[in-house]
Design a protein around this motif. Structure first.
Motif, mmCIF file in Angstrom:
data_model
loop_
_atom_site.group_PDB
_atom_site.id
_atom_site.type_symbol
_atom_site.label_atom_id
_atom_site.label_comp_id
_atom_site.label_asym_id
_atom_site.label_seq_id
_atom_site.Cartn_x
_atom_site.Cartn_y
_atom_site.Cartn_z
ATOM 1 N N LEU A 36 0.818 -1.212 0.000
ATOM 2 C CA LEU A 36 0.000 0.000 0.000
ATOM 3 C C LEU A 36 0.857 1.270 0.000
ATOM 4 N N GLU A 37 2.138 1.107 -0.267
ATOM 5 C CA GLU A 37 3.050 2.239 -0.408
ATOM 6 C C GLU A 37 3.560 2.319 -1.843
ATOM 7 N N HIS A 38 3.933 3.531 -2.260
ATOM 8 C CA HIS A 38 4.564 3.690 -3.569
ATOM 9 C C HIS A 38 5.992 3.149 -3.513
ATOM 10 N N ALA A 39 6.491 2.729 -4.653
ATOM 11 C CA ALA A 39 7.895 2.352 -4.745
ATOM 12 C C ALA A 39 8.737 3.583 -4.414
ATOM 13 N N GLU A 40 9.862 3.378 -3.740
ATOM 14 C CA GLU A 40 10.689 4.511 -3.325
ATOM 15 C C GLU A 40 11.130 5.344 -4.529
ATOM 16 N N TRP A 41 11.484 4.699 -5.632
ATOM 17 C CA TRP A 41 11.824 5.420 -6.869
ATOM 18 C C TRP A 41 11.518 4.510 -8.055
ATOM 19 N N HIS A 42 12.500 3.748 -8.529
ATOM 20 C CA HIS A 42 12.225 2.790 -9.600
ATOM 21 C C HIS A 42 11.424 1.611 -9.043
ATOM 22 N N GLY A 43 10.607 1.004 -9.892
ATOM 23 C CA GLY A 43 9.810 -0.144 -9.470
ATOM 24 C C GLY A 43 8.326 0.178 -9.487
ATOM 25 N N CYS A 44 7.521 -0.810 -9.127
ATOM 26 C CA CYS A 44 6.072 -0.626 -9.188
ATOM 27 C C CYS A 44 5.384 -1.530 -8.166
ATOM 28 N N THR A 45 4.693 -0.922 -7.225
ATOM 29 C CA THR A 45 3.894 -1.667 -6.256
ATOM 30 C C THR A 45 2.434 -1.619 -6.703
ATOM 31 N N PRO A 46 1.537 -2.371 -6.047
ATOM 32 C CA PRO A 46 0.104 -2.255 -6.391
ATOM 33 C C PRO A 46 -0.403 -0.817 -6.296
ATOM 34 N N THR A 47 0.124 -0.050 -5.349
ATOM 35 C CA THR A 47 -0.288 1.350 -5.207
ATOM 36 C C THR A 47 0.098 2.178 -6.423
ATOM 37 N N ASP A 48 1.226 1.834 -7.047
ATOM 38 C CA ASP A 48 1.685 2.567 -8.231
ATOM 39 C C ASP A 48 0.827 2.281 -9.464
ATOM 40 N N LEU A 49 -0.107 1.357 -9.349
ATOM 41 C CA LEU A 49 -1.005 1.050 -10.460
ATOM 42 C C LEU A 49 -2.246 1.946 -10.459
ATOM 43 N N VAL A 50 -2.545 2.558 -9.320
ATOM 44 C CA VAL A 50 -3.809 3.288 -9.176
ATOM 45 C C VAL A 50 -3.924 4.433 -10.176
ATOM 46 N N PHE A 51 -2.953 5.320 -10.188
ATOM 47 C CA PHE A 51 -3.035 6.495 -11.056
ATOM 48 C C PHE A 51 -3.075 6.114 -12.540
ATOM 49 N N PRO A 52 -2.140 5.277 -13.019
ATOM 50 C CA PRO A 52 -2.227 4.922 -14.442
ATOM 51 C C PRO A 52 -3.510 4.176 -14.797
ATOM 52 N N THR A 304 7.732 6.749 -16.862
ATOM 53 C CA THR A 304 8.579 6.276 -17.948
ATOM 54 C C THR A 304 7.786 5.474 -18.974
ATOM 55 N N SER A 305 8.344 5.370 -20.166
ATOM 56 C CA SER A 305 7.670 4.649 -21.245
ATOM 57 C C SER A 305 7.453 3.184 -20.890
ATOM 58 N N SER A 306 8.400 2.592 -20.166
ATOM 59 C CA SER A 306 8.235 1.207 -19.716
ATOM 60 C C SER A 306 7.081 1.107 -18.723
ATOM 61 N N TYR A 307 6.940 2.127 -17.883
ATOM 62 C CA TYR A 307 5.837 2.191 -16.919
ATOM 63 C C TYR A 307 4.495 2.282 -17.646
ATOM 64 N N VAL A 308 4.448 3.032 -18.727
ATOM 65 C CA VAL A 308 3.226 3.155 -19.529
ATOM 66 C C VAL A 308 2.789 1.790 -20.049
ATOM 67 N N LEU A 309 3.725 1.066 -20.683
ATOM 68 C CA LEU A 309 3.383 -0.235 -21.252
ATOM 69 C C LEU A 309 3.014 -1.240 -20.163
ATOM 70 N N TYR A 310 3.818 -1.275 -19.113
ATOM 71 C CA TYR A 310 3.622 -2.260 -18.043
ATOM 72 C C TYR A 310 2.285 -2.069 -17.339
ATOM 73 N N THR A 311 1.990 -0.835 -16.936
ATOM 74 C CA THR A 311 0.749 -0.585 -16.192
ATOM 75 C C THR A 311 -0.485 -0.708 -17.086
ATOM 76 N N ALA A 312 -0.369 -0.262 -18.342
ATOM 77 C CA ALA A 312 -1.496 -0.419 -19.269
ATOM 78 C C ALA A 312 -1.738 -1.893 -19.554
ATOM 79 N N GLY A 313 -0.659 -2.676 -19.587
ATOM 80 C CA GLY A 313 -0.812 -4.116 -19.799
ATOM 81 C C GLY A 313 -1.535 -4.776 -18.639
ATOM 82 N N ILE A 314 -1.136 -4.438 -17.421
ATOM 83 C CA ILE A 314 -1.824 -5.000 -16.252
ATOM 84 C C ILE A 314 -3.272 -4.532 -16.222
ATOM 85 N N GLY A 315 -3.491 -3.251 -16.551
ATOM 86 C CA GLY A 315 -4.849 -2.732 -16.601
ATOM 87 C C GLY A 315 -5.697 -3.468 -17.624
#
Length: 423
Positions: A36-52, A304-315
């Motif tokens: 339920l926390e954001h990743a400190e910098w690089h990386g992606c937790t479940p919380t980091d999926l909410v906004f995208p 980041t562009s990788s974040y765009v693809l990764y989170t949109a894919g999970i979504g």
């Protein structure tokens, strides 16, 4: 003209905003379960999926809201006004606690702020004629920006970027792109945004810092934020913003990917064929994001562009699963809780930002230390909820769940009375 609502999309939206409400309202920010926390910098937790997910869902809804492509001055005005309304709702949250009138303090001042908040919410969420909507949205936009750049003491460091502000910008460009171009052009724009952003971030030297980098506060996006919006950025960083200027470009890419999935779901094909296409697309996007992560790390703050693809894919995979369960198999009863959240997201988004500010502003006596005042929110948590749990992580989560339950009751009442607040 709009097409019938897609139940699975409403449920997905409801799940997302419910999760947002939980992660944004812990009892204590020092006691939070890691997911339920954001990743400190690089990386992606479940919380980091909410906004995208929000941005992705917004994009997915566009083909359903505008199944017949028609673009003229009236349509442009409608898109612009909706974008301004969303932007102003977000910007007002930055202004709320800065409002000072007539030398008032304490509860009287808080009362004035609340009256203004309800007036703004009514003006921006009310169902008026398009002419009235336009006047109100443009007027409030001008007032808020004028306050932010007025030089007045209480408003001089008002934050301009924000979550709703980014959603507004992405919606504006995505909706116009959808109406003015075909799918092939949209994908070309997507590739241009993601590849172009990577090239800028990876290879353009950063003035005052040196070589291009992806580090906190010294990257190109941070430099641009500090250069153009100095003094109006996220209070926790001051010199850069996680919803900053340059990183909004790839966020538009998230909206475009949502539109692509929306067009797949809206296609003239069997539901089984649609499901296959969306599921395969989701897998491809996740793999693409993970591969790009090797040279352009998955990072929410940089979007980041990788974040765009990764989170949109999970979504896409989450939506595909819900589409199968709800729209193909017809299992809907279990989803009522998420549905009532999903059809009224903006009212939650706005007032869920106002209420914590109100609870923090109200001061009460600390029962443990005579003469000391603490916020009402702290009092509720420390002396009402925390004593019921031995583990502070559990008590902090319990506070968040109680707050979500409070909103669930309100949204259930709205749902039963068919009250839906739209921008």
């Amino acid at each position: 003209m709009t097409k019938e609502r897609l139940t699975s999309l409403d449920v997905f939206r409801g799940f997302t905003i419910l999760l947002m409400t939980i992660v944004n309202n812990p009892g204590s920010w020092s006691s939070i379960y890691p997911p339920l926390e954001h990743a400190e910098w690089h990386g992606c937790t479940p919380t980091d999926l909410v906004f995208p997910f929000f941005v992705f869902i917004m994009g997915t809804a566009i083909p359903f809201a505008m199944p017949v492509k028609h673009f003229d001055g009236a349509v442009f005005n409608k898109i612009l006004v909706r974008s301004l309304r969303i932007f102003c709702l977000g910007l007002f949250l930055s202004v709320f606690s800065r409002i000072h009138l007539f030398g008032l303090e304490g509860i009287p001042l808080l009362g004035v702020r609340l009256v203004i908040a309800f007036a703004v919410a009514y003006a921006l969420l009310g169902n008026f004629s398009m002419k009235v909507k336009t006047i109100l949205a443009v007027g409030i936009f001008i007032i808020l920006l004028s306050l932010a750049f007025s030089g007045l003491e209480h408003f001089e460091d008002t934050r301009i970027p924000g979550v709703l502000q980014r959603i507004a910008i992405v919606y504006f460009f995505s909706a116009i792109l959808y109406l003015k171009t075909n799918l092939k052009t949209q994908l070309v724009v997507l590739a241009t945004l993601l590849i172009g952003y990577w090239l800028l971030m990876a290879f353009v030297p950063v003035p005052g810092f040196g070589p291009a980098n992806f580090e906190k506060g010294t990257n190109l996006a941070a430099w641009l934020d500090d250069t153009l919006l100095n003094g109006h950025l996220w209070v926790a960083s001051k010199t850069w913003d996680p919803e900053g200027i340059l990183s909004t470009l790839p966020a538009i890419g998230t909206g475009i990917l949502g539109m692509y999935i929306g067009q797949l779901l809206n296609a003239q094909a069997s539901k089984t064929q649609i499901l296959k296409k969306t599921a395969i697309t989701g897998v491809v996007l996740v793999i693409g994001g993970l591969l790009w992560n090797i040279i352009f790390p998955i990072n929410k703050s940089l979007w980041t562009s990788s974040y765009v693809l990764y989170t949109a894919g999970i979504g896409t995979l989450c939506l595909s699963l819900l589409y199968y369960i709800i729209d193909i198999q017809g299992y809907k009863k279990w989803s009522k809780l998420f549905l009532i959240w999903g059809v009224n997201p903006m009212i939650v988004f706005f007032f869920s930002g106002v209420i914590p500010r109100v609870l923090t502003a109200i001061k009460v006596q600390n029962p443990e230390i005579g003469g000391e005042e603490i916020s009402l929110q702290t009092a509720i948590y420390k002396h009402g909820i925390a004593p019921c749990f031995e583990n502070p992580l559990n008590s902090s989560l319990a506070f968040a769940l109680a707050y979500a339950a409070f909103w669930s009751i309100i949204l259930w009442i709205f749902y039963k009375k068919k009250l839906i607040f739209k921008v």
